[in-house]
Design an enzyme around this catalytic site. Structure first.
Site, PDB file in Angstrom:
ATOM      1  N   ASP A 304      -6.063 -22.411   0.646  1.00 33.40           N
ATOM      2  CA  ASP A 304      -5.751 -23.496  -0.532  1.00 33.40           C
ATOM      3  C   ASP A 304      -4.097 -24.245   0.115  1.00 33.40           C
ATOM      4  O   ASP A 304      -3.512 -24.164   0.564  1.00 33.40           O
ATOM      5  CB  ASP A 304      -5.133 -22.964  -1.788  1.00 33.40           C
ATOM      6  N   TYR A 370      -4.360 -11.638   5.740  1.00 36.84           N
ATOM      7  CA  TYR A 370      -3.462 -12.343   4.179  1.00 36.84           C
ATOM      8  C   TYR A 370      -2.631 -11.303   3.876  1.00 36.84           C
ATOM      9  O   TYR A 370      -2.134 -10.118   4.179  1.00 36.84           O
ATOM     10  CB  TYR A 370      -4.566 -12.764   3.008  1.00 36.84           C
ATOM     11  N   TYR A 442     -12.592 -15.137  -2.499  1.00 36.63           N
ATOM     12  CA  TYR A 442     -11.415 -15.525  -2.389  1.00 36.63           C
ATOM     13  C   TYR A 442     -10.110 -14.078  -2.780  1.00 36.63           C
ATOM     14  O   TYR A 442     -10.193 -13.085  -3.625  1.00 36.63           O
ATOM     15  CB  TYR A 442     -11.847 -16.054  -3.831  1.00 36.63           C
TER      16      TYR A 442
END
Ligand code: ZN
Ligand code: ZN
Length: 512
Positions: A304, A370, A442
């Site tokens: 993103d 992440y 996501y």
């Protein structure tokens, strides 16, 4: 009448030989009811006489027709007076040329070398009465046409090339008419012969390049009538990994939603949603060095706008379109990009790639690392967060397409896995979460729950609202790295075990 023996013996294994009509000369005579040059006559029999050029085939037929036509009997009524007048062959010419096969020239790797000792004056005499009905004497201009290509070629760097001619449709029509009227033995289209003859001349005058019809660096497309030229240039592809060191820039150029790139008040006339992108920060340097016209970044997934990509970075392929230059040093390129854009984007492990690798990059199964900074209006109790985050890695995540991307992604439920999860609660009450997950999951939704569309989520497990303040990609692991990277081995296997087959399609359309 029967075929001349030299034709039959030339290539006995060729299946086309079985189809040689007894009226080989009849076909040639029929064709000569129109004023044809030797190239256009010989091309009707392009499969006969291996190693000969069409020009030699045409000349040979003309010679034989003249000899047969000189017999003063009625056995060859198809050779009319009109045709005989198109056969100005004299005995001296035949003796001079001797009808020897073409000598073994250095260009003999070409299918049809033409004899350099060929007597061109003879051909010119033939078409003296007017231009060739079919090609309008384009074969007189082969050297000139080759010069047009060579002139254009001097402006490009390439190691393989091909030549293609764009034919006047009227020429093609005339050729088809000739085939219909007179037949021919596997006739070759005029375009093929022109491509080959011009390509051969260009090849002879260039050093260090190869002719490659299948996948050339550059294809010169020539209009023989107007002598105009365009070229199709294969892009240069460069594979590497990028790290995005700032938030607020998208991976690729993002045209303004309101004006679709034209420029409007909403975007201040720029036509874009964001000032720059990872694509531009890498591409602008490379396109300058390779003197290309445009570029495109193909990433292995995307992050993103507000997500950084750190750690080992994300694999990508940069495609540079219509590059004037093709050679580069990956080390120098890396240096230029990192010196020019290093505050926002850095790259490493660059190497040359091919077009075939683009879909591999875009569809490759991968694992992603992440790091997220989260907060909550309720308090984040360390023990409770640790317990619940560990639950995330114990069962599959059912994730319906998030609301924020539903306008551009198919609305469906994807099943993904979290392979590793850890948490550290900070003194200010926020927490840093580190995750290793399937590609295509996501992450923001995994944490805040997306109103129940992602289940389970950290929010649903803890029964408190979760806010994701920042999210960073810490690495995108290739398939070959999954089993070897430190600490990932068991999880790499787990991916296979859970999913059976990697969900490549779903992953391709997904975004973290
Ligand atoms: Zn012609
Ligand atoms: Zn706009």
């Amino acid at each position: 009448m029967c075929c001349p023996s030299w034709v039959v013996n030339s290539e006995p294994d060729d299946p086309a030989i079985d189809r040689v009509p007894a009226d080989l000369l009849e076909t040639a005579a029929c064709a000569l009811s129109k004023n044809l040059c030797d190239h256009c006559l010989g091309r009707l029999f392009a499969k006969l006489g291996f190693g000969l050029g069409n020009e030699e085939r045409g000349r040979a037929l003309r010679v034989v027709l003249a000899m047969v036509g000189e017999r003063e009997d009625e056995s060859t009524p198809f050779i009319s007076r009109e045709i005989l007048e198109r056969l100005p062959v004299h005995k001296e010419d035949i003796q001079e040329s001797g009808m020897e096969p073409a000598p073994d020239t250095p260009t003999s790797s070409w299918n049809e070398p033409s004899s350099p000792s060929f007597n061109r004056a003879w051909m010119e005499e033939v078409s003296e009465g007017g231009k060739c009905w079919l090609c309008e004497d384009v074969f007189h201009s082969l050297d000139e046409l080759a010069s047009v290509v060579l002139d254009e070629a001097s402006r490009w760097e390439f190691s393989t090339f091909s030549v293609g001619c764009r034919m006047d449709p009227r020429t093609v029509e005339r050729e088809q008419l000739l085939w219909q009227e007179c037949g021919g033995v596997s006739p070759e289209p005029i375009k093929e012969e022109l491509n080959r003859e011009i390509g051969k001349r260009v090849f002879e005058r260039l050093d260090g390049v190869e002719f490659d019809r299948a996948d050339p660096d550059i294809t010169f497309v020539l209009d023989p009538l107007y002598r105009s030229i365009t070229c199709q240039v294969k892009p240069v592809f460069i594979l590497g990994r990028y790290r995005k060191l700032v938030r607020g820039i998208p991976q690729t150029r993002w045209p303004c939603r309101h004006c679709r790139g034209k420029g409007c008040d909403r975007c201040g006339g720029t036509g874009r949603m964001y000032e720059t992108s990872v694509e531009e920060q890498i591409g602008k340097h490379v396109v300058k060095i390779l003197e290309g016209e445009d570029f495109k970044l193909h990433g292995m997934g995307r992050e993103d706008v507000d997500v950084m990509t750190l750690g080992t970075g994300r694999p990508f392929i940069l495609e540079v379109r219509r590059p004037r230059k093709r050679t580069f040093s990956p080390v120098d390129l890396e240096k230029v990009i990192n010196e020019g854009s290093g505050e926002m984007v850095s790259v490493h492990s660059l190497r040359r790639a091919s077009r075939k690798e683009v879909p591999l990059i875009k569809g490759a199964p991968s694992l992603k690392r992440y790091r997220a900074l989260i907060s909550s209006t309720s308090s984040l109790d360390e023990e409770k967060v640790k317990y619940n985050i560990s639950l995330l890695a114990k069962s599959p995540i059912e994730q319906r397409t998030p609301v924020r991307v539903a306008h551009r992604r198919a609305d469906k439920v994807r099943r993904k896995w979290v392979h590793e999860a850890s948490v550290e609660v900070l003194s200010d009450g926020k927490a840093v979460i580190e995750l290793l997950t399937d590609g295509g999951l996501y992450i923001k939704e995994l944490l805040h729950g997306d109103g129940g569309r992602t289940e389970p989520s950290l929010s649903s497990l803890m029964e408190i609202p979760i806010e994701v303040e920042t999210l960073d990609v810490m690495g995108v692991l290739f398939e070959d790295e999954m089993g070897t990277k430190e600490g990932v081995e068991s999880h790499g296997k787990k991916v296979q075990g859970h999913n059976g087959k990697h969900q490549t399609d779903a992953q391709k359309e997904a975004q973290e």
